[in-house]
Design an enzyme around this catalytic site. Structure first.
Site, PDB file in Angstrom:
ATOM      1  N   ILE A 190      54.730 -30.040 -49.037  1.00 38.54           N
ATOM      2  CA  ILE A 190      53.526 -30.880 -48.891  1.00 38.54           C
ATOM      3  C   ILE A 190      54.027 -32.146 -48.191  1.00 38.54           C
ATOM      4  O   ILE A 190      55.040 -32.720 -48.580  1.00 38.54           O
ATOM      5  CB  ILE A 190      52.853 -31.193 -50.243  1.00 38.54           C
ATOM      6  CG1 ILE A 190      51.692 -32.193 -50.089  1.00 38.54           C
ATOM      7  CG2 ILE A 190      53.835 -31.692 -51.284  1.00 38.54           C
ATOM      8  CD1 ILE A 190      50.886 -32.431 -51.398  1.00 38.54           C
ATOM      9  N   SER A 191      53.333 -32.548 -47.123  1.00 34.02           N
ATOM     10  CA  SER A 191      53.821 -33.645 -46.281  1.00 34.02           C
ATOM     11  C   SER A 191      53.754 -34.986 -47.007  1.00 34.02           C
ATOM     12  O   SER A 191      52.975 -35.177 -47.943  1.00 34.02           O
ATOM     13  CB  SER A 191      53.003 -33.716 -44.994  1.00 34.02           C
ATOM     14  OG  SER A 191      53.071 -32.488 -44.313  1.00 34.02           O
ATOM     15  N   GLN A 192      54.571 -35.918 -46.498  1.00 30.23           N
ATOM     16  CA  GLN A 192      54.589 -37.300 -46.986  1.00 30.23           C
ATOM     17  C   GLN A 192      53.172 -37.901 -46.869  1.00 30.23           C
ATOM     18  O   GLN A 192      52.506 -37.703 -45.852  1.00 30.23           O
ATOM     19  CB  GLN A 192      55.570 -38.051 -46.089  1.00 30.23           C
ATOM     20  CG  GLN A 192      55.751 -39.493 -46.350  1.00 30.23           C
ATOM     21  CD  GLN A 192      56.545 -40.151 -45.209  1.00 30.23           C
ATOM     22  OE1 GLN A 192      56.736 -39.549 -44.154  1.00 30.23           O
ATOM     23  NE2 GLN A 192      56.996 -41.349 -45.432  1.00 30.23           N
TER      24      GLN A 192
END
Ligand code: SAM
Length: 211
Positions: A51-53
């Site tokens: 899951i992206s920043q």
């Protein structure tokens, strides 16, 4: 998270900041990572994916500039979090994920968070999703060696496409805009994403026989 990691770094769109406040990110990370959900980095979601920043999600969302009712194609559903933010802005989201188990996780997370208007589809998103095209917005959340041609074809007139493009190790975040059939490209700095694997991506990179 929104004040210190996102607004402080220059995200100004108030609708994006509000959507990032609203979506419960802790419901999109695996059990055991709840206390890390709002920290300033990506997190593993299983199957070698992430899951992206939060800041990168906000930046890509701002660049996509969605309006309520826009049809948006996301390539790389992952946890479902980016799709949830876009749906909270009023978009109807078609989110493609190549790993069936990950697609199921995205669906479960979105259901748990009570987010409507996201259609999760299993498949190779480098081919786009012709049944719902054209899209006012297309967001690629995996690293592409080049923008897949079918995605440019499926972008509506006046539409925006945001994607990380470059090598497997480092990419440039780019935004394409289609006006009067012509495409312009603007760069927004270096990013690092997991690879886009597919017919118009890094074919065979994962080597696990998935579609
Ligand atoms: N947007 C996600 C989120 O909010 O959690 C994060 C996506 S993660 C960084 C990248 C995802 O892209 C992975 O789940 C990976 O399996 C998926 N992916 C890679 N190549 C793909 C392709 N050709 N089609 C669809 N999904 C792909």
């Amino acid at each position: 998270m929104v004040a210190t990691q996102i607004a402080a770094r220059g995200i100004r769109d108030r609708r994006v900041l509000e959507a990032m406040r609203k979506v419960p990110r802790h419901l999109f990370v695996p059990a055991g990572y709840g206390s890390d959900a709002y920290r300033d980095h990506p997190l593993p979601i299983g199957h070698g994916q992430t899951i992206s920043q939060p800041y990168i999600v906000a930046l890509m969302t701002e660049l996509l500039a969605v309006s309520p009712g826009d049809r948006v194609l996301e390539v790389g559903a992952g946890s479902g979090y980016q799709a949830a933010v876009l749906a909270t802005l009023g978009a109807v989201v078609y989110s493609i994920e190549r790993i069936p188990e990950v697609a199921r996780i995205a669906e479960e997370n979105l259901k748990r968070a009570g987010i409507p208007n996201v259609h999760v589809i299993v498949g190779d998103g480098t081919r786009g999703h012709p049944p719902a095209a054209p899209y006012q917005g297309i967001i690629v959340t995996a690293a592409a060696p080049a923008i897949p041609g079918p995605l440019v074809d499926q972008l509506a007139e006046g539409g925006r496409l945001v994607a990380p493009v470059g090598s497997r190790d480092l990419q440039e975040l780019v935004k394409l805009e289609k006006r009067e059939g012509r495409v312009t490209t603007t760069s927004y700095g270096g990013v690092v994403f997991v690879p886009l694997v597919g017919e118009h991506g890094w074919e065979g990179q994962a080597g696990n026989g998935l579609p």
